[in-house]
Scaffold this motif. Structure first.
Motif, short mmCIF file in Angstrom:
data_model
loop_
_atom_site.label_atom_id
_atom_site.label_comp_id
_atom_site.label_asym_id
_atom_site.label_seq_id
_atom_site.Cartn_x
_atom_site.Cartn_y
_atom_site.Cartn_z
N ASN A 104 0.79 -1.16 0.00
CA ASN A 104 0.04 0.15 -0.20
C ASN A 104 1.03 1.21 -0.04
OD1 ASN A 104 -1.66 2.36 1.87
ND2 ASN A 104 -3.08 0.84 0.88
N ASN A 156 1.10 -6.99 0.00
CA ASN A 156 -0.34 -7.58 -0.64
C ASN A 156 0.36 -8.79 -1.74
OD1 ASN A 156 -1.51 -5.47 0.99
ND2 ASN A 156 -1.23 -4.13 -0.95
N GLU A 183 -3.06 3.89 -5.35
CA GLU A 183 -3.39 3.07 -4.01
C GLU A 183 -2.16 2.07 -3.81
OE1 GLU A 183 -6.22 0.34 -1.54
OE2 GLU A 183 -7.14 1.28 -3.44
N GLU A 184 -1.71 1.52 -4.68
CA GLU A 184 -0.73 0.38 -4.63
C GLU A 184 0.62 0.57 -5.26
OE1 GLU A 184 -2.49 -3.87 -3.15
OE2 GLU A 184 -2.81 -3.30 -5.42
#
Length: 216
Positions: A104, A156, A183-184
């Motif tokens: 993130n 993630n 977001e990532e």
């Protein structure tokens, strides 16, 4: 280097800048009547960004062999160009990374920012990153005067080797992460003393390379 290489093609503008410790690459879609590469002083582009903060509409760009002009309805900025050819940086973006992780963006930014509070300036604001248990990213820094800070964040997605330990300049990491709005972020590692590659997930128009630092 003190300039930004601006490469104009028919449908896109590619900008590259480096100071030998880090490199940023950005591609933008444009309608171009200009063709060729021009090295623009970074000081001129900093001034341009300030002037354009409250400007809307199109920016027109004109270039000669020695000057470049940025023009809006209300503002015109002239800048000289830096002579010479910009180094070919294409080979610096390694295609086969040993390890790739997805994390993130905001969470990593906050973690690195906290770590920098304890990083010693004389050690280039060193922030150490390490993969733990194949599932978590451990972020640490220490100062002989203040103490040590350590935190772990979830990974993630991970591909490749899980044995990773690297030290980086925290201020360089923060600058790169602040420029990413997605977001990532995907981070590719080629080895302990190889530059890391940072890319927003879902956006292939921006890349950032950061060279590691020695942790001693």
């Amino acid at each position: 280097m003190t300039g930004v290489n601006m490469l104009f093609e028919e449908t896109k503008l590619t900008c590259v800048a480096t100071n030998s410790h880090r490199l940023a690459w950005r591609e933008l879609p444009i309608e171009s009547g200009v063709s060729g590469a021009f090295i623009v002083p970074s000081t001129s582009l900093h001034e341009l960004s300030k002037l354009m903060q409250n400007t809307t509409g199109m920016i027109k760009i004109f270039a000669t062999d020695r000057y470049i002009v940025f023009k809006t309805n209300s503002t015109t900025l002239y800048s000289r160009l830096i002579e010479g050819n910009y180094p070919n940086v294409a080979g610096l973006f390694a295609k086969n990374a040993r390890t790739m992780i997805t994390v993130n963006t905001k969470q990593l930014l906050k973690g690195v920012d906290r770590a920098c509070l304890f990083a010693s300036e004389w050690k280039n604001n060193n922030v150490h990153m390490e993969i733990k248990d194949g599932l978590k990213l451990k972020i640490t820094s220490n100062s002989s005067e203040i103490g040590k800070i350590e935190e772990t964040q979830p990974i993630n997605k991970l591909a490749g080797e899980t044995d990773l330990s690297i030290s980086l300049d925290g201020s360089f990491l923060i600058d790169a992460l602040k420029a990413i709005k997605e977001e990532e972020i995907k981070i590719s590692f080629g080895g302990t003393m190889r530059p890391i590659l940072m890319e927003p997930v879902g956006n292939n128009s921006y890349m950032h390379l950061i060279s590691p630092v020695r942790s001693y």
